[in-house]
Design a protein around this motif. Structure first.
Motif, PDB file in Angstrom:
ATOM      1  N   TYR A   1      12.691  11.282 -25.247  1.00  0.00           N
ATOM      2  CA  TYR A   1      11.319  11.165 -24.746  1.00  0.00           C
ATOM      3  C   TYR A   1      11.023  12.222 -23.687  1.00  0.00           C
ATOM      4  O   TYR A   1      11.924  12.791 -23.062  1.00  0.00           O
ATOM      5  CB  TYR A   1      11.051   9.771 -24.185  1.00  0.00           C
ATOM      6  N   GLU A   2       9.731  12.458 -23.485  1.00  0.00           N
ATOM      7  CA  GLU A   2       9.222  13.345 -22.440  1.00  0.00           C
ATOM      8  C   GLU A   2       8.023  12.659 -21.801  1.00  0.00           C
ATOM      9  O   GLU A   2       7.118  12.208 -22.492  1.00  0.00           O
ATOM     10  CB  GLU A   2       8.831  14.692 -23.031  1.00  0.00           C
ATOM     11  N   ASN A   3       8.017  12.611 -20.469  1.00  0.00           N
ATOM     12  CA  ASN A   3       6.993  11.865 -19.743  1.00  0.00           C
ATOM     13  C   ASN A   3       6.375  12.763 -18.675  1.00  0.00           C
ATOM     14  O   ASN A   3       7.088  13.358 -17.871  1.00  0.00           O
ATOM     15  CB  ASN A   3       7.613  10.617 -19.109  1.00  0.00           C
ATOM     16  N   THR A   4       5.039  12.873 -18.684  1.00  0.00           N
ATOM     17  CA  THR A   4       4.317  13.642 -17.668  1.00  0.00           C
ATOM     18  C   THR A   4       3.309  12.729 -16.982  1.00  0.00           C
ATOM     19  O   THR A   4       2.491  12.086 -17.644  1.00  0.00           O
ATOM     20  CB  THR A   4       3.587  14.842 -18.281  1.00  0.00           C
ATOM     21  N   ILE A   5       3.378  12.681 -15.657  1.00  0.00           N
ATOM     22  CA  ILE A   5       2.496  11.836 -14.868  1.00  0.00           C
ATOM     23  C   ILE A   5       1.746  12.710 -13.874  1.00  0.00           C
ATOM     24  O   ILE A   5       2.361  13.428 -13.083  1.00  0.00           O
ATOM     25  CB  ILE A   5       3.279  10.746 -14.111  1.00  0.00           C
ATOM     26  N   SER A   6       0.403  12.677 -13.913  1.00  0.00           N
ATOM     27  CA  SER A   6      -0.433  13.440 -12.996  1.00  0.00           C
ATOM     28  C   SER A   6      -1.295  12.475 -12.182  1.00  0.00           C
ATOM     29  O   SER A   6      -1.813  11.491 -12.723  1.00  0.00           O
ATOM     30  CB  SER A   6      -1.333  14.417 -13.758  1.00  0.00           C
ATOM     31  N   ASN A   7      -1.453  12.768 -10.878  1.00  0.00           N
ATOM     32  CA  ASN A   7      -2.146  11.843  -9.984  1.00  0.00           C
ATOM     33  C   ASN A   7      -3.051  12.584  -9.015  1.00  0.00           C
ATOM     34  O   ASN A   7      -2.684  13.651  -8.508  1.00  0.00           O
ATOM     35  CB  ASN A   7      -1.127  10.993  -9.215  1.00  0.00           C
ATOM     36  N   ILE A   8      -4.223  12.016  -8.742  1.00  0.00           N
ATOM     37  CA  ILE A   8      -5.140  12.484  -7.697  1.00  0.00           C
ATOM     38  C   ILE A   8      -5.488  11.282  -6.827  1.00  0.00           C
ATOM     39  O   ILE A   8      -5.793  10.203  -7.347  1.00  0.00           O
ATOM     40  CB  ILE A   8      -6.421  13.087  -8.291  1.00  0.00           C
ATOM     41  N   ASN A   9      -5.432  11.460  -5.502  1.00  0.00           N
ATOM     42  CA  ASN A   9      -5.776  10.338  -4.628  1.00  0.00           C
ATOM     43  C   ASN A   9      -6.646  10.783  -3.469  1.00  0.00           C
ATOM     44  O   ASN A   9      -6.694  11.965  -3.114  1.00  0.00           O
ATOM     45  CB  ASN A   9      -4.505   9.633  -4.116  1.00  0.00           C
ATOM     46  N   ILE A  10      -7.354   9.827  -2.890  1.00  0.00           N
ATOM     47  CA  ILE A  10      -8.145  10.032  -1.688  1.00  0.00           C
ATOM     48  C   ILE A  10      -8.169   8.717  -0.925  1.00  0.00           C
ATOM     49  O   ILE A  10      -8.275   7.640  -1.524  1.00  0.00           O
ATOM     50  CB  ILE A  10      -9.582  10.505  -2.004  1.00  0.00           C
ATOM     51  N   GLY A  11      -7.995   8.801   0.396  1.00  0.00           N
ATOM     52  CA  GLY A  11      -7.935   7.555   1.160  1.00  0.00           C
ATOM     53  C   GLY A  11      -8.155   7.760   2.641  1.00  0.00           C
ATOM     54  O   GLY A  11      -8.377   8.882   3.127  1.00  0.00           O
ATOM     55  N   THR A  12      -8.097   6.674   3.381  1.00  0.00           N
ATOM     56  CA  THR A  12      -8.291   6.697   4.826  1.00  0.00           C
ATOM     57  C   THR A  12      -7.438   5.623   5.489  1.00  0.00           C
ATOM     58  O   THR A  12      -7.007   4.656   4.839  1.00  0.00           O
ATOM     59  CB  THR A  12      -9.777   6.452   5.177  1.00  0.00           C
ATOM     60  N   GLU A  13      -7.179   5.801   6.793  1.00  0.00           N
ATOM     61  CA  GLU A  13      -6.467   4.810   7.607  1.00  0.00           C
ATOM     62  C   GLU A  13      -7.008   4.878   9.022  1.00  0.00           C
ATOM     63  O   GLU A  13      -7.306   5.961   9.539  1.00  0.00           O
ATOM     64  CB  GLU A  13      -4.958   5.084   7.603  1.00  0.00           C
ATOM     65  N   PHE A  14      -7.157   3.706   9.669  1.00  0.00           N
ATOM     66  CA  PHE A  14      -7.721   3.681  11.013  1.00  0.00           C
ATOM     67  C   PHE A  14      -7.167   2.472  11.761  1.00  0.00           C
ATOM     68  O   PHE A  14      -6.694   1.501  11.172  1.00  0.00           O
ATOM     69  CB  PHE A  14      -9.249   3.606  10.966  1.00  0.00           C
ATOM     70  N   GLU A  15      -7.257   2.552  13.099  1.00  0.00           N
ATOM     71  CA  GLU A  15      -6.794   1.472  13.970  1.00  0.00           C
ATOM     72  C   GLU A  15      -7.965   0.515  14.199  1.00  0.00           C
ATOM     73  O   GLU A  15      -8.885   0.809  14.962  1.00  0.00           O
ATOM     74  CB  GLU A  15      -6.262   2.022  15.288  1.00  0.00           C
ATOM     75  N   GLN A  16      -7.903  -0.643  13.536  1.00  0.00           N
ATOM     76  CA  GLN A  16      -8.991  -1.614  13.638  1.00  0.00           C
ATOM     77  C   GLN A  16      -8.950  -2.352  14.967  1.00  0.00           C
ATOM     78  O   GLN A  16      -9.978  -2.525  15.632  1.00  0.00           O
ATOM     79  CB  GLN A  16      -8.900  -2.618  12.495  1.00  0.00           C
ATOM     80  N   TYR A  17      -7.762  -2.801  15.344  1.00  0.00           N
ATOM     81  CA  TYR A  17      -7.529  -3.433  16.638  1.00  0.00           C
ATOM     82  C   TYR A  17      -6.316  -2.765  17.270  1.00  0.00           C
ATOM     83  O   TYR A  17      -5.662  -1.937  16.648  1.00  0.00           O
ATOM     84  CB  TYR A  17      -7.289  -4.948  16.482  1.00  0.00           C
ATOM     85  N   ARG A  18      -6.021  -3.111  18.480  1.00  0.00           N
ATOM     86  CA  ARG A  18      -4.893  -2.492  19.169  1.00  0.00           C
ATOM     87  C   ARG A  18      -3.606  -2.728  18.375  1.00  0.00           C
ATOM     88  O   ARG A  18      -3.220  -3.887  18.137  1.00  0.00           O
ATOM     89  CB  ARG A  18      -4.751  -3.052  20.583  1.00  0.00           C
ATOM     90  N   ASP A  19      -2.981  -1.651  17.942  1.00  0.00           N
ATOM     91  CA  ASP A  19      -1.725  -1.653  17.180  1.00  0.00           C
ATOM     92  C   ASP A  19      -1.863  -2.263  15.787  1.00  0.00           C
ATOM     93  O   ASP A  19      -0.857  -2.480  15.107  1.00  0.00           O
ATOM     94  CB  ASP A  19      -0.604  -2.394  17.938  1.00  0.00           C
ATOM     95  N   ILE A  20      -3.084  -2.550  15.339  1.00  0.00           N
ATOM     96  CA  ILE A  20      -3.323  -3.064  13.992  1.00  0.00           C
ATOM     97  C   ILE A  20      -4.091  -2.003  13.192  1.00  0.00           C
ATOM     98  O   ILE A  20      -5.205  -1.624  13.564  1.00  0.00           O
ATOM     99  CB  ILE A  20      -4.111  -4.382  13.995  1.00  0.00           C
ATOM    100  N   PHE A  21      -3.495  -1.543  12.097  1.00  0.00           N
ATOM    101  CA  PHE A  21      -4.074  -0.471  11.299  1.00  0.00           C
ATOM    102  C   PHE A  21      -4.455  -0.984   9.915  1.00  0.00           C
ATOM    103  O   PHE A  21      -3.732  -1.789   9.314  1.00  0.00           O
ATOM    104  CB  PHE A  21      -3.085   0.691  11.167  1.00  0.00           C
ATOM    105  N   LEU A  22      -5.591  -0.507   9.422  1.00  0.00           N
ATOM    106  CA  LEU A  22      -6.057  -0.816   8.079  1.00  0.00           C
ATOM    107  C   LEU A  22      -6.241   0.493   7.316  1.00  0.00           C
ATOM    108  O   LEU A  22      -6.578   1.532   7.903  1.00  0.00           O
ATOM    109  CB  LEU A  22      -7.376  -1.582   8.105  1.00  0.00           C
ATOM    110  N   GLY A  23      -6.037   0.434   6.008  1.00  0.00           N
ATOM    111  CA  GLY A  23      -6.212   1.621   5.194  1.00  0.00           C
ATOM    112  C   GLY A  23      -6.550   1.268   3.766  1.00  0.00           C
ATOM    113  O   GLY A  23      -6.321   0.138   3.310  1.00  0.00           O
ATOM    114  N   GLY A  24      -7.112   2.233   3.061  1.00  0.00           N
ATOM    115  CA  GLY A  24      -7.439   2.036   1.657  1.00  0.00           C
ATOM    116  C   GLY A  24      -7.488   3.370   0.944  1.00  0.00           C
ATOM    117  O   GLY A  24      -7.783   4.404   1.557  1.00  0.00           O
ATOM    118  N   ASP A  25      -7.201   3.365  -0.354  1.00  0.00           N
ATOM    119  CA  ASP A  25      -7.254   4.604  -1.121  1.00  0.00           C
ATOM    120  C   ASP A  25      -7.516   4.316  -2.593  1.00  0.00           C
ATOM    121  O   ASP A  25      -7.286   3.209  -3.084  1.00  0.00           O
ATOM    122  CB  ASP A  25      -5.964   5.419  -0.960  1.00  0.00           C
TER     123      ASP A  25
END
Length: 343
Positions: free
Chosen positions: A94-118
């Motif tokens: 077999y031969e397998n090719t995987i291509s990926n594109i991503n975009i996302g963000t991360e931020f500090e919502q509260y003190r020492d608590i971080f949220l992110g999504g992509d």
């Protein structure tokens, strides 16, 4: 020119902001090589640009990423990247090719608590020949997926680089938006640090991952879980767990526990070398597409020494590992090193 005012001359000397690193490992099935270039202040705007490549006997992986840690001066991190991986397993048909594109963000919502999504868009192409196993032939074709991932992280470490106290815990989940093969991935990471005295710091690291189909489809080969050489030293990357024919196919589940402690004053300070002792445990299991494949939850383990040396040509890291327990099909890697420098 006026009373109470002074003329102040400020001279700024820019420090190196680029990094070049290379690494290699040797195991029972040959060697592997990795190379990366990173610029941490591209165009003087604080952008991080990373290009990397990873080459082994059967696969080539490359990627390019751009990270803005302070987008529009809001303190929010925004990132995007592309990557591709090609695996040519001629001996398995077999031969397998995987291509990926991503975009996302991360931020500090509260003190020492971080949220992110992509968002991630992936194209997975698997071609097989007559020598491939039936299971691989059933998964042949081209599939595309658009997934959304979110992460919640609590970071209570006293510092980001070489912490001596505190902990960091994160949970990530990937959900299908538009997918030919729908599955949900859950990943939990936990690290805690404790300083016993001025020179002795211990660390405990826990990792767990699971991927499960949400319909009657089997989880594709490219989405199955494995363990890297950072989480299970002494073994080759992705060469632990269930085997289909001659191929390590990963599992629906993966877990690892690492114990680490530095060895203070082992070498004089003028050697610029830090040495640590580690004990790793890990397992990969779960085969949803074939009940006849061994999916044993046997624990793999290893111990050894890791050394970091600030050499004249840049930082060097070495890992010397000895396996304690393993399966007959696992591939071991007793020695690996990495070299890097700045520019």
């Amino acid at each position: 020119s006026e009373a109470g005012l002074k003329n102040i001359d400020i001279t700024i000397e820019e420090k190196p902001t680029g990094e070049i690193s290379a690494g290699a490992g040797y195991g029972t099935e040959g060697g592997a090589f990795a190379f990366s270039v990173k610029e941490n202040n591209y165009l003087g705007k604080g952008l991080r640009v990373i290009a990397n490549m990873d080459v082994s006997g059967e696969s080539v992986r490359g990627g390019f990423n751009i990270i803005n840690p302070n987008y529009n001066y809001t303190g929010n991190k925004v990132y995007t990247g592309i990557s591709t991986k090609k695996t040519d397993a001629a001996s398995s048909g077999y031969e397998n090719t995987i291509s990926n594109i991503n975009i996302g963000t991360e931020f500090e919502q509260y003190r020492d608590i971080f949220l992110g999504g992509d968002f991630n868009f992936t194209v997975d192409d698997l071609t097989v020949d007559s020598t491939a196993s039936k299971n691989l032939r059933d998964q042949a074709g081209t599939f595309s997926d658009l997934t959304f991932g979110y992460v919640v992280k609590s970071d209570k470490r006293n510092r980001r680089f070489m912490p001596t106290d505190g902990h960091v815990v994160s949970f990530r989940q990937n959900l299908p938006v538009i997918a030919d093969s729908q599955s949900i991935t859950n990943i939990l990471r936990y690290r805690t640090y404790h300083s016993f005295n001025e020179n002795l710091v211990g660390a405990l690291k826990i990792y767990g991952a699971a991927v499960n189909s949400i319909n009657d489809d089997d989880v594709r080969l490219s989405k199955r879980k494995s363990l890297s050489t950072r989480r299970l030293r002494g073994f080759e990357k992705s060469k632990v767990g269930p085997v289909d024919g001659n191929d390590h196919i990963g599992g629906n589940y993966a877990a690892a526990v690492n114990f680490e402690t530095n060895l203070p004053n082992l070498l004089p300070e003028n050697y610029d070398t830090d040495i640590s002792l580690f004990l790793d445990f890990g397992s990969v299991w779960g085969v949803d597409y074939d009940s006849t494949i061994d999916e044993s939850t046997d624990i793999r383990s290893s111990t050894g020494l890791a050394a970091n040396w600030m050499s004249p040509i840049g930082p060097l890291s070495f890992v010397l590992a000895e396996t304690i327990s393993k399966a007959d099909t696992d591939k071991t890697q007793g020695f690996s090193f990495q070299i890097g420098t700045t520019f």
